[in-house]
Design a protein around this motif. Structure first.
Motif, PDB file in Angstrom:
ATOM      1  N   ALA A  24      -6.939  -1.019  13.760  1.00 14.94           N
ATOM      2  CA  ALA A  24      -7.691  -1.818  12.902  1.00 14.94           C
ATOM      3  C   ALA A  24      -8.354  -1.512  11.400  1.00 14.94           C
ATOM      4  O   ALA A  24      -8.361  -2.215  10.549  1.00 14.94           O
ATOM      5  N   ILE A  25      -8.766   0.152  11.707  1.00 17.73           N
ATOM      6  CA  ILE A  25      -9.190   0.571  10.441  1.00 17.73           C
ATOM      7  C   ILE A  25      -7.872   0.397   9.316  1.00 17.73           C
ATOM      8  O   ILE A  25      -8.228   0.209   8.066  1.00 17.73           O
ATOM      9  N   GLU A  26      -6.634   0.785   9.846  1.00 18.30           N
ATOM     10  CA  GLU A  26      -5.569   0.733   8.707  1.00 18.30           C
ATOM     11  C   GLU A  26      -5.106  -0.500   8.295  1.00 18.30           C
ATOM     12  O   GLU A  26      -4.953  -0.746   7.328  1.00 18.30           O
ATOM     13  N   ALA A  27      -5.341  -1.532   9.212  1.00 19.37           N
ATOM     14  CA  ALA A  27      -4.869  -2.658   8.767  1.00 19.37           C
ATOM     15  C   ALA A  27      -5.835  -3.451   7.843  1.00 19.37           C
ATOM     16  O   ALA A  27      -5.707  -4.205   6.912  1.00 19.37           O
ATOM     17  N   ASN A  28      -7.220  -3.009   8.025  1.00 21.60           N
ATOM     18  CA  ASN A  28      -8.101  -3.266   6.839  1.00 21.60           C
ATOM     19  C   ASN A  28      -8.166  -2.888   5.773  1.00 21.60           C
ATOM     20  O   ASN A  28      -7.864  -3.441   4.593  1.00 21.60           O
ATOM     21  N   ALA A  29      -7.493  -1.721   5.774  1.00 19.65           N
ATOM     22  CA  ALA A  29      -7.084  -0.716   4.403  1.00 19.65           C
ATOM     23  C   ALA A  29      -5.984  -1.465   3.623  1.00 19.65           C
ATOM     24  O   ALA A  29      -5.995  -1.696   2.470  1.00 19.65           O
ATOM     25  N   VAL A  30      -4.974  -1.807   4.404  1.00 20.98           N
ATOM     26  CA  VAL A  30      -3.749  -2.514   3.932  1.00 20.98           C
ATOM     27  C   VAL A  30      -4.419  -3.798   3.498  1.00 20.98           C
ATOM     28  O   VAL A  30      -4.130  -4.315   2.192  1.00 20.98           O
ATOM     29  N   GLY A  31      -5.058  -4.770   3.975  1.00 24.08           N
ATOM     30  CA  GLY A  31      -5.543  -5.931   3.690  1.00 24.08           C
ATOM     31  C   GLY A  31      -6.296  -6.096   2.342  1.00 24.08           C
ATOM     32  O   GLY A  31      -6.138  -6.772   1.465  1.00 24.08           O
ATOM     33  N   ARG A  32      -7.002  -4.700   2.314  1.00 24.17           N
ATOM     34  CA  ARG A  32      -8.064  -4.763   0.894  1.00 24.17           C
ATOM     35  C   ARG A  32      -7.037  -4.368  -0.254  1.00 24.17           C
ATOM     36  O   ARG A  32      -7.546  -4.438  -1.376  1.00 24.17           O
ATOM     37  N   LEU A  33      -5.837  -3.820  -0.056  1.00 23.44           N
ATOM     38  CA  LEU A  33      -4.866  -3.682  -1.212  1.00 23.44           C
ATOM     39  C   LEU A  33      -4.541  -4.892  -2.175  1.00 23.44           C
ATOM     40  O   LEU A  33      -4.264  -4.621  -3.248  1.00 23.44           O
ATOM     41  N   THR A 167      -2.812   7.060   3.043  1.00 24.38           N
ATOM     42  CA  THR A 167      -1.248   7.321   3.128  1.00 24.38           C
ATOM     43  C   THR A 167      -0.547   6.071   3.524  1.00 24.38           C
ATOM     44  O   THR A 167       0.568   5.733   2.861  1.00 24.38           O
ATOM     45  N   THR A 168      -1.111   5.121   4.489  1.00 24.55           N
ATOM     46  CA  THR A 168      -0.730   4.004   4.743  1.00 24.55           C
ATOM     47  C   THR A 168      -0.670   3.041   3.621  1.00 24.55           C
ATOM     48  O   THR A 168       0.185   2.314   3.308  1.00 24.55           O
ATOM     49  N   ALA A 169      -1.996   3.117   2.910  1.00 22.97           N
ATOM     50  CA  ALA A 169      -2.251   2.175   1.740  1.00 22.97           C
ATOM     51  C   ALA A 169      -1.087   2.551   0.474  1.00 22.97           C
ATOM     52  O   ALA A 169      -0.614   1.614   0.072  1.00 22.97           O
ATOM     53  N   THR A 170      -1.009   3.928   0.335  1.00 26.53           N
ATOM     54  CA  THR A 170      -0.093   4.245  -0.462  1.00 26.53           C
ATOM     55  C   THR A 170       1.368   3.690  -0.177  1.00 26.53           C
ATOM     56  O   THR A 170       2.252   3.401  -1.179  1.00 26.53           O
ATOM     57  N   LEU A 171       1.931   3.981   1.062  1.00 23.34           N
ATOM     58  CA  LEU A 171       3.111   3.473   1.269  1.00 23.34           C
ATOM     59  C   LEU A 171       3.389   2.000   1.192  1.00 23.34           C
ATOM     60  O   LEU A 171       4.400   1.574   0.642  1.00 23.34           O
ATOM     61  N   VAL A 172       2.431   1.286   1.449  1.00 19.18           N
ATOM     62  CA  VAL A 172       2.313  -0.205   1.138  1.00 19.18           C
ATOM     63  C   VAL A 172       2.487  -0.690   0.054  1.00 19.18           C
ATOM     64  O   VAL A 172       3.108  -1.356  -0.662  1.00 19.18           O
ATOM     65  N   MET A 173       1.875   0.314  -0.742  1.00 19.12           N
ATOM     66  CA  MET A 173       1.728   0.053  -2.441  1.00 19.12           C
ATOM     67  C   MET A 173       3.181   0.317  -2.820  1.00 19.12           C
ATOM     68  O   MET A 173       3.834  -0.479  -3.625  1.00 19.12           O
ATOM     69  N   GLY A 174       3.822   1.427  -2.353  1.00 23.63           N
ATOM     70  CA  GLY A 174       5.055   1.638  -2.903  1.00 23.63           C
ATOM     71  C   GLY A 174       6.068   0.618  -2.544  1.00 23.63           C
ATOM     72  O   GLY A 174       7.006   0.136  -3.247  1.00 23.63           O
ATOM     73  N   ASP A 175       5.986  -0.088  -1.207  1.00 20.62           N
ATOM     74  CA  ASP A 175       6.727  -0.914  -0.792  1.00 20.62           C
ATOM     75  C   ASP A 175       6.516  -2.383  -1.709  1.00 20.62           C
ATOM     76  O   ASP A 175       7.433  -2.853  -2.029  1.00 20.62           O
ATOM     77  N   ALA A 176       5.454  -2.587  -2.152  1.00 22.12           N
ATOM     78  CA  ALA A 176       5.089  -3.831  -2.892  1.00 22.12           C
ATOM     79  C   ALA A 176       5.768  -3.626  -4.384  1.00 22.12           C
ATOM     80  O   ALA A 176       6.544  -4.649  -4.870  1.00 22.12           O
ATOM     81  N   LEU A 177       5.629  -2.292  -4.949  1.00 25.84           N
ATOM     82  CA  LEU A 177       6.577  -2.057  -6.195  1.00 25.84           C
ATOM     83  C   LEU A 177       8.080  -2.260  -6.085  1.00 25.84           C
ATOM     84  O   LEU A 177       8.583  -2.957  -6.644  1.00 25.84           O
ATOM     85  N   ALA A 178       8.671  -1.691  -4.817  1.00 22.20           N
ATOM     86  CA  ALA A 178       9.976  -1.753  -4.610  1.00 22.20           C
ATOM     87  C   ALA A 178      10.665  -3.237  -4.388  1.00 22.20           C
ATOM     88  O   ALA A 178      11.682  -3.678  -5.049  1.00 22.20           O
ATOM     89  N   VAL A 179       9.698  -3.779  -3.619  1.00 20.19           N
ATOM     90  CA  VAL A 179      10.270  -5.428  -3.298  1.00 20.19           C
ATOM     91  C   VAL A 179      10.083  -6.277  -4.501  1.00 20.19           C
ATOM     92  O   VAL A 179      10.940  -7.067  -4.772  1.00 20.19           O
ATOM     93  N   ALA A 180       8.907  -5.930  -5.491  1.00 30.05           N
ATOM     94  CA  ALA A 180       8.505  -6.860  -6.468  1.00 30.05           C
ATOM     95  C   ALA A 180      10.006  -6.634  -7.402  1.00 30.05           C
ATOM     96  O   ALA A 180      10.514  -7.552  -8.153  1.00 30.05           O
ATOM     97  N   LEU A 181      10.476  -5.412  -7.704  1.00 30.25           N
ATOM     98  CA  LEU A 181      11.522  -4.946  -8.702  1.00 30.25           C
ATOM     99  C   LEU A 181      12.802  -5.584  -7.808  1.00 30.25           C
ATOM    100  O   LEU A 181      13.700  -5.871  -8.653  1.00 30.25           O
TER     101      LEU A 181
END
Length: 332
Positions: A24-33, A167-181
């Motif tokens: 729940a905590i990490e899902a919230n962190a990802v959602g707030r990204l 670290t979960t949020a960082t990983l998701v941000m990295g995935d967002a960059l990779a997929v956007a590119l």
């Protein structure tokens, strides 16, 4: 004994509750990204898209582990990238970075000494710097050309010490960059396959029908005038559970399979007098040799068939394959 069972049950319930709390905590962190997919994110994508060298990802500790994965994801989706340990960079590995490269520096605090010690040297060389931190006011964020915020409200660790949500949020941000590119480059499945030749993924993406099909005299073929017994003999000799049926121009008219044989058994036909053309399946599903083997698998699954005849532009059989061939090739 009852007390032991109760204790075990209580502990199991606690484990489940603790696990759910982390999710729940990490899902919230990802959602707030979503707040941070902004103009700075677009600017980072533009920088990376225009990079004529490689993307160098750096980070210490857990950020370094995440950075390694981000670099690997970028590299496999069309953006050449690799990870450099900032400690090693201070002792010679900084020479891996060229003026044509772009650096992504990761530090949740934005104050990691090993990263900050090399950031000015990177900037002095004119290399563009993208930072990923949880603190926009940090030194690293201020040094960067573009800052991507990865701030989280709380770590999933109840002590607030072990990097978890961050670290979960960082990983998701990295995935967002990779997929956007990936989208911006028009990166395709064939492109992806070229960097994933090994294992089942490579086999699914690289193998074509011509790589796995039976060809030449191993292809079961009979003329339309052939008897049912002759067709059964051809099927038995070639061992694919089917035979193609062709006309005098060697063009495919139909197919006869083990399934067809089972369906006509109760008709008590004379196998010597009955021609194969009268019992074959006309206009069968076919495939061409240049199609991916994975597509053949999907066709067979969708049509609920176990084999395919491979035809050329003139609709002449040039090959055949069945599920066993795909299984041996590792496509299944």
């Amino acid at each position: 004994m009852s007390d032991t069972r109760d204790s075990t049950a209580n502990r199991a319930a606690q484990f489940k509750q603790w696990g759910l709390e982390v999710i729940a905590i990490e899902a919230n962190a990802v959602g707030r990204l979503e707040r941070f997919i902004d103009a700075q994110f677009s600017a980072a994508c533009e920088l990376l898209l225009g990079c004529h060298g490689r993307v160098i990802v750096i980070g210490m500790g857990k950020s370094g582990h995440i950075g390694g994965k981000i670099a690997a994801t970028l590299a496999s989706t069309g953006t050449p990238a690799f990870f450099v340990h900032p400690g090693e960079a201070s002792h010679g590995d900084l020479g891996m970075i060229t003026d044509a490269d772009i650096v992504i520096a990761i530090s949740n605090s934005g104050e990691t000494d090993e990263v900050l010690s090399i950031a000015p040297l990177i900037k002095r060389r004119g290399v563009k710097l993208i930072s990923m931190t949880g603190k926009p006011e940090s030194q690293l964020a201020q040094l960067a050309d573009v800052h991507l915020c990865i701030a989280v409200e709380q770590e999933a660790c109840p002590l607030g010490l072990a990097p978890t949500s961050s670290t979960t949020a960082t990983l998701v941000m990295g995935d967002a960059l990779a997929v956007a590119l990936l989208h911006a480059r028009g990166f395709t499945a064939d492109d992806f396959a070229m960097s994933h030749p090994g294992g089942s993924l490579g086999r699914r993406l690289l193998l074509h029908i011509h790589d796995v099909m039976h060809r030449d005299d191993r292809v079961p073929v009979v003329q339309a005038e052939a008897s049912l017994s002759e067709a059964l003999l051809e099927m038995s000799q070639k061992g694919l559970g089917m035979t193609a049926v062709v006309n005098n121009q060697q063009q495919l008219l139909g197919v006869f399979t083990d399934g067809d044989l089972r369906r006509i058994l109760d008709q008590r036909l004379d196998v010597h007098a009955t021609t194969i053309a009268t019992v074959m399946t006309a206009n069968p599903v076919t495939i061409t040799a240049d199609v991916l083997a994975a597509q053949a698998l999907k066709i067979m699954e969708d049509k609920k068939i176990n084999g395919l005849i491979v035809v050329d532009a003139a609709q002449q059989p040039i090959g055949a394959l069945n599920m066993h061939d795909l299984l041996r090739a590792g496509v299944l």
